[in-house]
Scaffold this active site. Sequence first.
Site, PDB file in Angstrom:
ATOM      1  N   TYR A  68       0.847  -1.193   0.000  1.00 25.06           N
ATOM      2  CA  TYR A  68       0.000   0.000   0.000  1.00 25.06           C
ATOM      3  C   TYR A  68       0.881   1.241   0.000  1.00 25.06           C
ATOM      4  O   TYR A  68       1.880   1.304   0.717  1.00 25.06           O
ATOM      5  CB  TYR A  68      -0.895  -0.006   1.251  1.00 25.06           C
ATOM      6  CG  TYR A  68      -1.733   1.248   1.371  1.00 25.06           C
ATOM      7  CD1 TYR A  68      -3.002   1.312   0.811  1.00 25.06           C
ATOM      8  CD2 TYR A  68      -1.240   2.371   2.025  1.00 25.06           C
ATOM      9  CE1 TYR A  68      -3.763   2.469   0.899  1.00 25.06           C
ATOM     10  CE2 TYR A  68      -1.999   3.535   2.120  1.00 25.06           C
ATOM     11  CZ  TYR A  68      -3.257   3.580   1.555  1.00 25.06           C
ATOM     12  OH  TYR A  68      -4.001   4.727   1.633  1.00 25.06           O
ATOM     13  N   GLU A 113      -3.263   7.654  -4.203  1.00 21.94           N
ATOM     14  CA  GLU A 113      -3.215   6.338  -3.564  1.00 21.94           C
ATOM     15  C   GLU A 113      -2.928   5.240  -4.584  1.00 21.94           C
ATOM     16  O   GLU A 113      -3.567   5.199  -5.634  1.00 21.94           O
ATOM     17  CB  GLU A 113      -4.542   6.063  -2.860  1.00 21.94           C
ATOM     18  CG  GLU A 113      -4.547   4.770  -2.053  1.00 21.94           C
ATOM     19  CD  GLU A 113      -5.906   4.505  -1.410  1.00 21.94           C
ATOM     20  OE1 GLU A 113      -5.983   4.548  -0.176  1.00 21.94           O
ATOM     21  OE2 GLU A 113      -6.872   4.260  -2.153  1.00 21.94           O
TER      22      GLU A 113
END
Length: 397
Positions: free
Chosen positions: A108, A196
């Site tokens: 992530y 993101e």
Amino acid sequence: MKVHEYQAKALLAEFGIPVPKGRVTTTPAEAREIASELGGKVVIKAQVYAGGRGKAGGIKTAETPEEVERVAAQILGTRLVTHQTTPEGVPVSKVLVEKAVEIKRELYLSIIVDSSNRLPVMMTSEAGGMDIEEIARISPEKILKAHIDPAIGFRAFQGRKLAYGMNLTPDQIRPATNLMANLYRLFQAKDCSLAEVNPLVVTAEGELLALDAKLDFDDNALFRHNDIQQLHDLEQEDPLEVKASESGIKNYIKLDGNIGCMVNGAGLAMAVMDLVSQAGGRPANFLDTGTVNDAGRIVNAFKVFTTDPNVKAILVNIFGGMTRVDVIAQGIVAAHKQMDIQLPLVVRLAGTNVEEGKRILAESGIKYIEGTDFYDAAHKAVAAARGSIKTTQGGKN
Ligand code: GDP
Ligand code: MN
């Protein structure tokens, strides 16, 4: 403002971040062509302004171009419902067809603005692929953070620390650090509020690749990014919110209650929502008219309310400073003259030219309930939505 994954990936690529090979399309036939060009196994990804597509059936793999065409035909033209959308879902008009990647690890990576520290913060985690909220809940220690001083920029040592923290191998450290630095360059250059990459994957060959990408842009900076503004896909937005923004209403957010609120100023609008809730009701929206100098904007605000089938009562709370209360009153009257509005209306007016505003309303012949103060108005709106008080001409009840 959000953009689609395929648009976010094009921006990532422009800033030197590796993304899978692929192209977007609106037709099953072209999806098949793209698959033939790519060769081998591909992934078909629904392009919507929402995450959680994987679990909702919006991400499919296929082995042959024929199968790609079939899968694309199944997905295109439907509405996708994920845990991030309303129960109605969002329309799928485009799919991204990409060469499938053999994934070794899912990581992530994101950058957001940390409002409590007033700095951008880069966050990474070994536990990629799932929602960051879920990681934060189950194993918060797996989220690593590095605050970035905008005057200095993202430093290589910060990148190394985050990269080692994700247990990358020594030969992956430099590519990871470069990738993070590039994402920060993009974040800053395009005035993002969120960048993101989830998952950021390590492929079977040991390479880093942005498998998914999500960018959100600061609306207040959009005026200097014409290229980004052009990407806005109104089809993905709530129709009432689109209508409100086209009508010149400064800020409109649809909510799930039944009291339509029209307020000037964001602070007052939030206070109204609090009071409505305290009085036992639920607001149908947040609406900040902004400073109003023409009655037309108020008419437009009423047009937005009346299209929302959930609205059972309207609460107008205006404190006129630069906004003139008489202009607001003219707008309320004009809206009722132009449209057949049967919803009970509660009005509380204060501030600049309030006497003239109240006179205009009282003499207009429209039915309404006068709120003597802010608190009184909220309670009356809740009662009106339940049908327990009635409107009268002249506002007295
Ligand atoms: P989201 O669910 O909307 O966040 O969509 P993502 O693009 O993140 O995809 C969800 C999941 O699908 C990823 O975490 C991967 O596990 C899987 N996925 C997506 N693309 C590929 C691919 O090319 N190969 C493989 N093996 N899995 C993929
Ligand atoms: Mn994702």
